[in-house]
Every structure is written in structure tokens, then in C-alpha cells.
Scaffold this motif. Structure first.
Motif, mmCIF file in Angstrom:
data_model
loop_
_atom_site.group_PDB
_atom_site.id
_atom_site.type_symbol
_atom_site.label_atom_id
_atom_site.label_comp_id
_atom_site.label_asym_id
_atom_site.label_seq_id
_atom_site.Cartn_x
_atom_site.Cartn_y
_atom_site.Cartn_z
ATOM 1 N N ASN A 110 36.378 11.573 -11.028
ATOM 2 C CA ASN A 110 37.408 12.151 -10.154
ATOM 3 C C ASN A 110 37.247 13.665 -10.009
ATOM 4 O O ASN A 110 37.623 14.228 -8.979
ATOM 5 N N LEU A 111 36.698 14.300 -11.028
ATOM 6 C CA LEU A 111 36.459 15.742 -10.972
ATOM 7 C C LEU A 111 35.174 16.095 -10.217
ATOM 8 O O LEU A 111 34.926 17.262 -9.932
ATOM 9 N N GLY A 112 34.368 15.086 -9.930
ATOM 10 C CA GLY A 112 33.114 15.320 -9.214
ATOM 11 C C GLY A 112 31.938 15.648 -10.113
ATOM 12 O O GLY A 112 30.914 16.144 -9.645
ATOM 13 N N LEU A 113 32.078 15.375 -11.404
ATOM 14 C CA LEU A 113 30.968 15.610 -12.323
ATOM 15 C C LEU A 113 29.858 14.597 -12.066
ATOM 16 O O LEU A 113 30.116 13.482 -11.597
ATOM 17 N N GLN A 114 28.636 14.984 -12.404
ATOM 18 C CA GLN A 114 27.489 14.101 -12.182
ATOM 19 C C GLN A 114 26.997 13.419 -13.455
ATOM 20 O O GLN A 114 26.468 12.318 -13.400
ATOM 21 N N LYS A 115 27.177 14.090 -14.587
ATOM 22 C CA LYS A 115 26.674 13.558 -15.850
ATOM 23 C C LYS A 115 27.653 13.862 -16.976
ATOM 24 O O LYS A 115 28.346 14.872 -16.953
ATOM 25 N N VAL A 116 27.652 12.954 -17.966
ATOM 26 C CA VAL A 116 28.465 13.143 -19.164
ATOM 27 C C VAL A 116 27.564 12.905 -20.368
ATOM 28 O O VAL A 116 26.885 11.880 -20.445
ATOM 29 N N LEU A 117 27.569 13.846 -21.293
ATOM 30 C CA LEU A 117 26.737 13.707 -22.485
ATOM 31 C C LEU A 117 27.610 13.483 -23.706
ATOM 32 O O LEU A 117 28.831 13.650 -23.655
ATOM 33 N N CYS A 118 26.970 13.107 -24.792
ATOM 34 C CA CYS A 118 27.653 13.016 -26.079
ATOM 35 C C CYS A 118 26.643 13.213 -27.191
ATOM 36 O O CYS A 118 25.453 12.972 -27.012
ATOM 37 N N PHE A 128 25.238 4.883 -21.650
ATOM 38 C CA PHE A 128 24.598 6.142 -22.013
ATOM 39 C C PHE A 128 23.170 5.864 -22.462
ATOM 40 O O PHE A 128 22.898 4.811 -23.046
ATOM 41 N N VAL A 129 22.268 6.805 -22.211
ATOM 42 C CA VAL A 129 20.874 6.686 -22.651
ATOM 43 C C VAL A 129 20.494 7.914 -23.463
ATOM 44 O O VAL A 129 20.973 9.026 -23.206
ATOM 45 N N GLU A 130 19.636 7.700 -24.450
ATOM 46 C CA GLU A 130 19.240 8.787 -25.341
ATOM 47 C C GLU A 130 18.426 9.835 -24.587
ATOM 48 O O GLU A 130 17.606 9.501 -23.722
ATOM 49 N N ILE A 131 18.662 11.089 -24.946
ATOM 50 C CA ILE A 131 17.902 12.217 -24.405
ATOM 51 C C ILE A 131 17.499 13.111 -25.571
ATOM 52 O O ILE A 131 18.130 13.081 -26.633
ATOM 53 N N PRO A 132 16.457 13.918 -25.396
ATOM 54 C CA PRO A 132 16.077 14.842 -26.465
ATOM 55 C C PRO A 132 17.160 15.905 -26.669
ATOM 56 O O PRO A 132 17.740 16.402 -25.702
ATOM 57 N N LYS A 133 17.428 16.246 -27.916
ATOM 58 C CA LYS A 133 18.434 17.278 -28.190
ATOM 59 C C LYS A 133 18.049 18.609 -27.551
ATOM 60 O O LYS A 133 18.912 19.413 -27.210
ATOM 61 N N SER A 136 17.203 19.144 -24.730
ATOM 62 C CA SER A 136 17.673 19.229 -23.340
ATOM 63 C C SER A 136 19.156 19.567 -23.237
ATOM 64 O O SER A 136 19.677 19.745 -22.138
ATOM 65 N N LEU A 137 19.842 19.684 -24.389
ATOM 66 C CA LEU A 137 21.258 20.047 -24.368
ATOM 67 C C LEU A 137 21.422 21.491 -23.907
ATOM 68 O O LEU A 137 20.562 22.331 -24.177
ATOM 69 N N PRO A 138 22.519 21.779 -23.242
ATOM 70 C CA PRO A 138 22.756 23.174 -22.838
ATOM 71 C C PRO A 138 22.788 24.084 -24.069
ATOM 72 O O PRO A 138 23.392 23.743 -25.081
ATOM 73 N N GLU A 139 22.131 25.222 -23.960
ATOM 74 C CA GLU A 139 22.040 26.150 -25.090
ATOM 75 C C GLU A 139 23.418 26.573 -25.592
ATOM 76 O O GLU A 139 23.643 26.689 -26.794
ATOM 77 N N HIS A 140 24.374 26.756 -24.679
ATOM 78 C CA HIS A 140 25.697 27.191 -25.119
ATOM 79 C C HIS A 140 26.391 26.122 -25.958
ATOM 80 O O HIS A 140 27.244 26.433 -26.775
ATOM 81 N N LYS A 141 26.026 24.853 -25.799
ATOM 82 C CA LYS A 141 26.586 23.784 -26.635
ATOM 83 C C LYS A 141 26.173 24.008 -28.090
ATOM 84 O O LYS A 141 26.986 23.920 -29.005
ATOM 85 N N ILE A 142 24.893 24.317 -28.286
ATOM 86 C CA ILE A 142 24.379 24.507 -29.637
ATOM 87 C C ILE A 142 25.077 25.686 -30.310
ATOM 88 O O ILE A 142 25.541 25.594 -31.438
ATOM 89 N N TRP A 143 25.195 26.791 -29.607
ATOM 90 C CA TRP A 143 25.740 27.987 -30.225
ATOM 91 C C TRP A 143 27.258 27.985 -30.273
ATOM 92 O O TRP A 143 27.852 28.661 -31.100
ATOM 93 N N GLU A 165 22.672 13.431 -35.625
ATOM 94 C CA GLU A 165 23.323 12.894 -34.432
ATOM 95 C C GLU A 165 22.282 12.661 -33.345
ATOM 96 O O GLU A 165 21.261 13.336 -33.274
ATOM 97 N N VAL A 166 22.606 11.709 -32.495
ATOM 98 C CA VAL A 166 21.761 11.385 -31.356
ATOM 99 C C VAL A 166 22.452 11.918 -30.111
ATOM 100 O O VAL A 166 23.674 11.811 -29.978
ATOM 101 N N SER A 167 21.677 12.505 -29.220
ATOM 102 C CA SER A 167 22.254 12.978 -27.955
ATOM 103 C C SER A 167 21.967 11.934 -26.888
ATOM 104 O O SER A 167 20.872 11.401 -26.776
ATOM 105 N N LEU A 168 23.015 11.628 -26.132
ATOM 106 C CA LEU A 168 22.929 10.638 -25.052
ATOM 107 C C LEU A 168 23.597 11.198 -23.802
ATOM 108 O O LEU A 168 24.427 12.095 -23.886
ATOM 109 N N ILE A 169 23.240 10.609 -22.663
ATOM 110 C CA ILE A 169 23.816 11.061 -21.408
ATOM 111 C C ILE A 169 24.049 9.860 -20.488
ATOM 112 O O ILE A 169 23.342 8.847 -20.591
ATOM 113 N N LYS A 170 25.034 9.985 -19.642
ATOM 114 C CA LYS A 170 25.330 8.942 -18.640
ATOM 115 C C LYS A 170 25.420 9.641 -17.301
ATOM 116 O O LYS A 170 26.125 10.635 -17.141
#
Length: 152
Positions: A96-104, A117-122, A124-131, A145-150
Motif C-alpha cells: 500500500n505504501l508502494g514499496l518494491q522489496k521487503v528484507l529481513c 522470501f529468498v536468501e540474499i548475501p548479507k 547486499s544489505l544497505p550499509e546504513h542497516k549495518i551501522w 542470521e540469514v538475510s532474505l528479501i521478498k
């Protein structure tokens, strides 16, 4: 009766009590009351007969990417699709917000894979998420933890 609703500031105390065991075990990051309050609009709560039994957050990173985080379901209510319904509620909100992808980031990979959700390499996560988040974790920098995206 189970109902899902957006969090209110008055819910913070009960949210913190519910999530405390998972924080102590290192499964979920500790977030101060002020941090929860600042992000209160991102939380969806689940109540059964007036009792808080679970919640999660849809945290927006960019105009196209959000994250499901802080997913918790109270012991005794797990395995009843409460967590699945919380995530699905957040995914509808993301659409509803118009987002294209959701990660976890999760220790429960099969749960999220069942929801598409499908696994992705960590890496590829946004740098600001890590910091902003990962650096606060007691497991950082050795994270299981495993990083996944939908894609929506």
C-alpha cells in the motif's frame, strides 16, 4: 478473538515486557522506549481477547525498500499462524505504501521462505542497516542470521 492493529504509545510497556526474553537470548535487538516511540508507526500488534500476544515492525529504509523486524509471538501462541499473519499484515502495508522489496534478518529462515522470501548475501544489505542496527547486536560482527528479501 484475534485482532491486528497499529501500535500506540501506551503499548510500549507491554511490548517491552513481551520481547524481553528474546532480547536477553540475543534473538532480537534491544530497543529503548524512546527508539520504540520514535518508530511507533512502524509496529503492528496482535491481541487475543485484549492481551498482547505478538508484534512486528515494518521499518522503511528507502523509497523502495523496507524491513520486517522485531517479530515476536508470545510463548503459547506460537505455531498458530500469528507470526505469519503479522508478517502478511506488514507486507500488505508495504504494498500500500508502494514499496518494491521487503528484507529481513532472521534465525528462522524456513518461516520466511514459506512466505516467499529468498536468501540474499548479507553484503547486499544497505550499509546504513549495518551501522544503525547490526553494530548494536551482541553477536556483531560474527552473525548467524540469514538475510532474505521478498519482491512485492
Amino acid at each position: 478473538m484475534i485482532n491486528y492493529q497499529k501500535a500506540k504509545l501506551s503499548d510500549i510497556k507491554n511490548m517491552q515486557e513481551l520481547v524481553l526474553p528474546e532480547i536477553e537470548s540475543g534473538i532480537i535487538l534491544n530497543r529503548s522506549n524512546d527508539e520504540v516511540a520514535t518508530n511507533i508507526r512502524s509496529y503492528t500488534l496482535c491481541f487475543k481477547d485484549g492481551e498482547l500476544i505478538g508484534f512486528c515492525a515494518l521499518h522503511i529504509h528507502t523509497e523502495y525498500l523496507a524491513e520486517i523486524r522485531s517479530l515476536i509471538v508470545k510463548e503459547g501462541f506460537r505455531g498458530q499462524k500469528t507470526g505469519e499473519n503479522l508478517v502478511k499484515t506488514c507486507l500488505v502495508e508495504a504494498q500500500n505504501l508502494g514499496l518494491q522489496k521487503v528484507l529481513c534478518l532472521t534465525y528462522r529462515q524456513p518461516f520466511f521462505e514459506r512466505l516467499g522470501f529468498v536468501e540474499i548475501p548479507k553484503e547486499s544489505l544497505p550499509e546504513h542497516k549495518i551501522w544503525a542496527d547490526c553494530i548494536k547486536c551482541k553477536h556483531f560482527p560474527v552473525c548467524n542470521e540469514v538475510s532474505l528479501i521478498k519482491t512485492l
